[in-house]
Each structure stands twice: as C-alpha cells, then as structure tokens.
Write a protein that holds these residues in place. Structure first.
Motif, PDB file in Angstrom:
ATOM      1  N   ARG A 169       0.940  -1.280   0.075  1.00 21.49           N
ATOM      2  CA  ARG A 169      -0.076  -0.044  -0.132  1.00 21.49           C
ATOM      3  C   ARG A 169       0.875   1.179  -0.093  1.00 21.49           C
ATOM      4  O   ARG A 169       2.065   1.192   0.467  1.00 21.49           O
ATOM      5  N   ALA A 170       0.460   2.400  -0.676  1.00 25.88           N
ATOM      6  CA  ALA A 170       0.960   3.453  -0.625  1.00 25.88           C
ATOM      7  C   ALA A 170       0.842   4.276   0.704  1.00 25.88           C
ATOM      8  O   ALA A 170       1.814   5.323   0.842  1.00 25.88           O
ATOM      9  N   GLN A 171       0.118   3.924   1.432  1.00 25.45           N
ATOM     10  CA  GLN A 171      -0.212   4.762   2.740  1.00 25.45           C
ATOM     11  C   GLN A 171       1.078   4.784   3.847  1.00 25.45           C
ATOM     12  O   GLN A 171       1.641   3.470   3.753  1.00 25.45           O
ATOM     13  N   ILE A 172       1.586   5.608   4.224  1.00 27.37           N
ATOM     14  CA  ILE A 172       2.517   5.601   5.359  1.00 27.37           C
ATOM     15  C   ILE A 172       2.433   6.530   6.781  1.00 27.37           C
ATOM     16  O   ILE A 172       1.958   7.765   6.349  1.00 27.37           O
ATOM     17  N   PRO A 173       2.511   5.907   7.987  1.00 24.50           N
ATOM     18  CA  PRO A 173       2.578   4.607   8.095  1.00 24.50           C
ATOM     19  C   PRO A 173       1.546   3.545   7.780  1.00 24.50           C
ATOM     20  O   PRO A 173       0.189   4.117   7.305  1.00 24.50           O
ATOM     21  N   ASP A 174       1.664   2.316   7.697  1.00 21.83           N
ATOM     22  CA  ASP A 174       0.667   1.383   7.294  1.00 21.83           C
ATOM     23  C   ASP A 174       0.396   0.208   8.246  1.00 21.83           C
ATOM     24  O   ASP A 174       1.269   0.053   8.955  1.00 21.83           O
ATOM     25  N   GLU A 175      -0.430  -0.617   8.162  1.00 25.64           N
ATOM     26  CA  GLU A 175      -0.552  -1.724   8.954  1.00 25.64           C
ATOM     27  C   GLU A 175       0.801  -2.849   9.024  1.00 25.64           C
ATOM     28  O   GLU A 175       0.905  -3.382   9.840  1.00 25.64           O
ATOM     29  N   TYR A 176       1.376  -2.634   7.792  1.00 26.13           N
ATOM     30  CA  TYR A 176       2.546  -3.580   7.666  1.00 26.13           C
ATOM     31  C   TYR A 176       4.017  -2.792   7.813  1.00 26.13           C
ATOM     32  O   TYR A 176       4.715  -3.464   7.930  1.00 26.13           O
ATOM     33  N   TYR A 177       3.576  -1.494   7.955  1.00 29.48           N
ATOM     34  CA  TYR A 177       4.720  -0.707   8.170  1.00 29.48           C
ATOM     35  C   TYR A 177       4.796   0.425   9.329  1.00 29.48           C
ATOM     36  O   TYR A 177       4.599   1.458   9.183  1.00 29.48           O
ATOM     37  N   PRO A 178       5.226  -0.104  10.528  1.00 26.95           N
ATOM     38  CA  PRO A 178       5.461   0.785  11.532  1.00 26.95           C
ATOM     39  C   PRO A 178       6.483   1.635  11.655  1.00 26.95           C
ATOM     40  O   PRO A 178       7.442   1.359  12.364  1.00 26.95           O
ATOM     41  N   VAL A 179       6.507   2.845  10.845  1.00 25.19           N
ATOM     42  CA  VAL A 179       7.644   3.555  10.771  1.00 25.19           C
ATOM     43  C   VAL A 179       8.030   4.201  11.938  1.00 25.19           C
ATOM     44  O   VAL A 179       9.309   4.114  12.166  1.00 25.19           O
ATOM     45  N   GLU A 180       7.479   4.526  12.962  1.00 21.77           N
ATOM     46  CA  GLU A 180       8.046   5.113  14.197  1.00 21.77           C
ATOM     47  C   GLU A 180       8.602   4.110  14.857  1.00 21.77           C
ATOM     48  O   GLU A 180       9.646   4.304  15.520  1.00 21.77           O
ATOM     49  N   GLU A 181       8.139   3.022  14.952  1.00 25.18           N
ATOM     50  CA  GLU A 181       8.752   1.579  16.088  1.00 25.18           C
ATOM     51  C   GLU A 181      10.172   1.341  15.302  1.00 25.18           C
ATOM     52  O   GLU A 181      11.246   1.224  16.063  1.00 25.18           O
TER      53      GLU A 181
ATOM     54  N   TYR B 282       4.446  -0.856  -4.366  1.00 25.39           N
ATOM     55  CA  TYR B 282       4.995  -1.899  -5.530  1.00 25.39           C
ATOM     56  C   TYR B 282       4.090  -1.678  -6.857  1.00 25.39           C
ATOM     57  O   TYR B 282       4.711  -1.746  -7.931  1.00 25.39           O
ATOM     58  N   GLU B 283       2.958  -1.016  -6.489  1.00 24.32           N
ATOM     59  CA  GLU B 283       2.080  -0.710  -8.017  1.00 24.32           C
ATOM     60  C   GLU B 283       2.644   0.564  -8.649  1.00 24.32           C
ATOM     61  O   GLU B 283       2.206   0.759  -9.818  1.00 24.32           O
ATOM     62  N   ASP B 284       3.474   1.504  -7.812  1.00 25.01           N
ATOM     63  CA  ASP B 284       4.143   2.375  -8.375  1.00 25.01           C
ATOM     64  C   ASP B 284       5.196   1.894  -9.490  1.00 25.01           C
ATOM     65  O   ASP B 284       5.583   2.597 -10.502  1.00 25.01           O
ATOM     66  N   VAL B 285       5.474   0.702  -9.482  1.00 28.83           N
ATOM     67  CA  VAL B 285       6.461   0.112 -10.289  1.00 28.83           C
ATOM     68  C   VAL B 285       5.731  -0.475 -11.376  1.00 28.83           C
ATOM     69  O   VAL B 285       6.026  -0.309 -12.833  1.00 28.83           O
ATOM     70  N   SER B 286       4.816  -1.370 -11.157  1.00 28.95           N
ATOM     71  CA  SER B 286       4.123  -2.166 -12.244  1.00 28.95           C
ATOM     72  C   SER B 286       2.982  -2.790 -11.430  1.00 28.95           C
ATOM     73  O   SER B 286       3.005  -3.371 -10.395  1.00 28.95           O
ATOM     74  N   SER B 287       1.590  -2.725 -12.199  1.00 29.56           N
ATOM     75  CA  SER B 287       0.658  -3.530 -11.419  1.00 29.56           C
ATOM     76  C   SER B 287       0.704  -4.831 -11.117  1.00 29.56           C
ATOM     77  O   SER B 287       1.339  -5.707 -11.841  1.00 29.56           O
ATOM     78  N   ASP B 288       0.148  -5.379 -10.299  1.00 29.70           N
ATOM     79  CA  ASP B 288      -0.101  -6.804  -9.723  1.00 29.70           C
ATOM     80  C   ASP B 288      -0.958  -7.615 -10.383  1.00 29.70           C
ATOM     81  O   ASP B 288      -1.954  -8.076  -9.695  1.00 29.70           O
ATOM     82  N   ASP B 289      -1.088  -7.895 -11.743  1.00 33.47           N
ATOM     83  CA  ASP B 289      -1.762  -8.341 -12.636  1.00 33.47           C
ATOM     84  C   ASP B 289      -1.239  -8.726 -13.791  1.00 33.47           C
ATOM     85  O   ASP B 289      -0.103  -8.559 -13.976  1.00 33.47           O
ATOM     86  N   ALA B 290      -1.985  -9.478 -14.856  1.00 33.48           N
ATOM     87  CA  ALA B 290      -1.402  -9.746 -16.029  1.00 33.48           C
ATOM     88  C   ALA B 290      -1.112  -8.871 -17.143  1.00 33.48           C
ATOM     89  O   ALA B 290      -0.704  -9.236 -18.076  1.00 33.48           O
ATOM     90  N   ASP B 291      -1.520  -7.541 -16.759  1.00 32.16           N
ATOM     91  CA  ASP B 291      -1.083  -6.629 -17.686  1.00 32.16           C
ATOM     92  C   ASP B 291       0.342  -6.179 -17.799  1.00 32.16           C
ATOM     93  O   ASP B 291       0.979  -5.740 -16.795  1.00 32.16           O
ATOM     94  N   MET B 292       0.942  -6.612 -18.759  1.00 31.85           N
ATOM     95  CA  MET B 292       2.404  -6.812 -19.023  1.00 31.85           C
ATOM     96  C   MET B 292       2.881  -5.574 -19.810  1.00 31.85           C
ATOM     97  O   MET B 292       4.081  -5.141 -20.204  1.00 31.85           O
ATOM     98  N   GLU B 293       1.778  -4.745 -19.824  1.00 32.28           N
ATOM     99  CA  GLU B 293       2.015  -3.297 -20.843  1.00 32.28           C
ATOM    100  C   GLU B 293       2.461  -2.109 -20.025  1.00 32.28           C
ATOM    101  O   GLU B 293       2.758  -0.956 -20.590  1.00 32.28           O
ATOM    102  N   ASN B 294       1.827  -2.065 -18.635  1.00 30.09           N
ATOM    103  CA  ASN B 294       2.048  -0.874 -17.772  1.00 30.09           C
ATOM    104  C   ASN B 294       3.325  -0.787 -16.898  1.00 30.09           C
ATOM    105  O   ASN B 294       3.979  -1.900 -16.752  1.00 30.09           O
ATOM    106  N   GLY B 295       3.701   0.374 -16.548  1.00 25.68           N
ATOM    107  CA  GLY B 295       4.762   0.588 -15.748  1.00 25.68           C
ATOM    108  C   GLY B 295       6.092  -0.008 -16.256  1.00 25.68           C
ATOM    109  O   GLY B 295       6.323   0.083 -17.277  1.00 25.68           O
ATOM    110  N   LEU B 296       6.748  -0.367 -15.303  1.00 21.46           N
ATOM    111  CA  LEU B 296       8.072  -0.805 -15.909  1.00 21.46           C
ATOM    112  C   LEU B 296       8.212  -2.174 -16.702  1.00 21.46           C
ATOM    113  O   LEU B 296       8.883  -2.422 -17.476  1.00 21.46           O
ATOM    114  N   ALA B 297       7.282  -2.916 -16.550  1.00 21.80           N
ATOM    115  CA  ALA B 297       6.950  -4.201 -17.437  1.00 21.80           C
ATOM    116  C   ALA B 297       6.803  -3.605 -18.744  1.00 21.80           C
ATOM    117  O   ALA B 297       7.392  -4.329 -19.564  1.00 21.80           O
TER     118      ALA B 297
END
Length: 361
Positions: free
Chosen positions: A111-123, A136-151
């Motif tokens: 997820r793009a949110q900071i902090p996040d439930e997976y990402y306790p920045v202050e701790e 991660y989806e700022d790099v490439s989507s998590d699906d079969a579309d291989m035309e977007n982003g870095l893919a």
C-alpha cells in the motif's frame, strides 16, 4: 517422529555445494562461482533475467520534520533509463536524527499509505534504523497486464522463456531505490536491508540475492517460490502459483508444474545466494499455504553457504521450534509466530532485534 534432518534428507533437494560440472565447491572462491550458477538457474527457470543495472538519478520532492521532530521524512522521485525511455517512481525515506549514519530498511509494500498496518515507521525509527518504502504498484501493477509501468518498458508482454515477470520488475526497482539510498550521507553504506511480505518477500529475496550492495534481507511469509523449499511442502505448489499468478514469474517457470522432483533447483538456492550477508525469515503458525516447516528446512539447507565464510547459519533443531520463538544466534534468523499470514508488529520486533545485533546498533 522423524527429525528435521531426516525430513530434509527425504526431500532429496539438489546439492547446493556441487558445481554444475559435478565438482565439489572448493572454498569461498569456488562458492562465488557456484553463486553465479545459482543465480543463473533461478533467473532462467523462475524469475527471469533482470536487465543490466542502470544507475538511477533522483530528485528530492519534499523534506520535513516528523514524529515529534525525532526524524526527518523525505520524498524522492527516482528515475532511470529503460529501452522505452525514462521510468520514474516515488521513494519515501524517514531518517532518525542522529550524529552518525543509520542503517536503512527498504520495504517494498502493498500500500502507498505511510505508516501502514504492515509498516510501523515510528517503531522502526525508535530501534535506530532509517526506513525507506516503495509502493509496488508504482512500479508495475499486480496483474497480468504486462504493458503498464516498468513491465511495459521492457516489452514483457511477449512472455518469452527467461524473460522476467512482475517479481523481477519489483526487485529491479528495489535496486534502483538502493542507488538513491546509497547516495544519502545520513545512511550507512553497509546498512541497506531489503524487506517484504508474501510475494514482496520473494521480491526482497530476489533483489538481495542479485545485488551485493544490499547488506541484509528480510523475507516474511514468502512461502512457495520464495523462502520455502518446494519439494515435499504443504499448501501451495508451483501448479497453484503459476495458475493464479503466472505474471509474477518467467514463462519458463510453467514447465515445472507437477515436475518439482525433477527441478535442477529449489528455493534454498535463493537463500544461499544471499550469503554471507544476514538473512531473516519469518513464518506464521496458521499459514499452511506457505508451510513454516518448509521455510525452516530451506534455511537449514542453505546453511552451508554461510558456514564457508566461518559464520553459523542457524541452530540445528531436531524438530519444529515452538510457536512464538526464534533462532537468531547465527547469520540466518528464523522465527515462528502464532497467527495468520500477515506482517505484524511481532514480526518487526524479531527483525529489528536481529539486525540491531548484526549491525551493532
């Protein structure tokens, strides 16, 4: 009841310390050659061949005091050349205020949110670490579309054997983020640690295995095709993961469906390629799909790589360790916590304590 060593022997994993020509690995020099062979088979058969590194440039977009002024947050745009032009993605960085450079945990997150439930920045900051994050989806989507982003920048829609999938894209972006982090004077050059959960744990492993500048690696619940040996495991297998998520991998990975016993590799190859750098693996009790015992077996099977450098890998238990305990005396950490498939605060505590000790914080 069979011991873990007996269970591991029955899995009949490919030999880690035997070269492709059948010769035994001889010393550290021999291991460095073997490591190239491991990376080559994993690239050709699992994740695909990564592009040659193209160092990234960066632009500081924002800087501000954070967390009661005990840290500084920065936001960068990371850019690098590709065959189809310049590709860019955002990078977040938080650095504790300190008179000396800090090690930095680089998380590829869901997820793009900071902090996040997976990402306790202050701790993380309170343990003396800086931390960076890429969505991660700022790099490439998590699906079969291989035309977007870095893919799309590397024409991955062709889906040729040996051509990288989305894990390869995300891992390559982690290395480009490391380019930027290594240029920041407030960060330790010997302290960049990659981190990820589930499919992004696989990404963290693949990045660290290839990029020797990475000082350590965290893989949480990465399971099948990540930190668990495939032969004999419970839960998810190659036939499942390639049916549901074929785009994560090279197209060549499909040929190992229902043929795992004949593979010339297994996932202990990936873990071993990170040696001699510290490696931390996390597992969860209610995560049969990942199979905690097969994660532990992978750590044990990879251990000889660290031993070549005179480093202990991890203690050799006779049976699966108790829930909510850890093996952290060697260069490889393994913990087994209660609960489900998740990157929890408890997981972070294990990782932060381990790397604080390894980096002498």
């Amino acid at each position: 009841m069979a011991t873990l060593q007996e269970i591991l022997a029955a899995r009949k994993l490919p030999e880690l310390m035997t070269m492709n020509d059948g010769g035994a690995v001889a010393g550290i020099g021999g291991w460095e050659k073997r490591r190239v062979e491991l990376l080559d088979v994993l690239a050709q058969e699992v994740y695909g061949v990564s592009p040659a590194p193209v160092p990234a440039s960066w632009k500081l977009e924002e800087e501000a005091a954070a967390y009661a002024d005990k840290a500084v947050e920065k936001r960068f745009t990371v850019s690098f050349d590709t065959p189809k032009g310049v590709f860019s993605f955002p990078l977040y960085l938080a650095v504790p205020r300190s008179e000396k450079p800090a090690p930095c945990i680089l998380l590829m997150n869901f997820r793009a949110q900071i902090p996040d439930e997976y990402y306790p920045v202050e701790e993380i900051l309170d343990h003396g670490f800086a931390t960076a994050c890429v969505y991660y989806e700022d790099v490439s989507s998590d699906d079969a579309d291989m035309e977007n982003g870095l893919a799309g920048c590397y024409s991955l829609a062709e889906r040729r054997d040996g051509q990288m999938g989305k894990i390869g894209c995300w891992a390559y972006a982690m290395s480009r983020a490391a380019d930027v982090l290594l240029e920041q004077p407030e960060l330790r050059k010997d302290g960049i640690i990659t981190a990820g959960h589930s499919r992004l744990g696989k990404t963290s492993l693949w990045c660290a295995a290839q990029d020797r500048r990475v000082a350590g690696c965290i893989s949480n619940d990465a399971g099948c095709s990540g930190d668990a040996v495939t032969r004999g495991k419970l839960g998810e297998h190659i036939v499942d993961i390639t049916a549901n998520y074929p785009f994560w991998f090279s197209a060549s990975y499909q040929r190992h469906r229902n043929r795992e016993e004949q593979m010339p590799f297994d996932q202990h190859f990936l873990l071993a390629a990170i040696a001699p750098r510290p490696l931390a693996i996390g597992s969860a009790q209610i995560d049969e799909w990942a199979d905690p015992q097969s994660q532990l077996l992978s750590c044990i099977a990879a251990g000889p790589a660290w031993q070549l450098y005179g480093l202990g890998a991890l203690a050799m238990p006779q049976e699966m360790i108790p829930v909510d305990s850890a093996l952290q005396d060697g260069a490889v950490s393994f913990h087994y916590r209660s609960g489900t498939h998740f990157l929890s605060r408890r997981d972070w505590q294990y990782y932060l304590n381990f790397f604080a000790k390894k980096l002498k914080l």
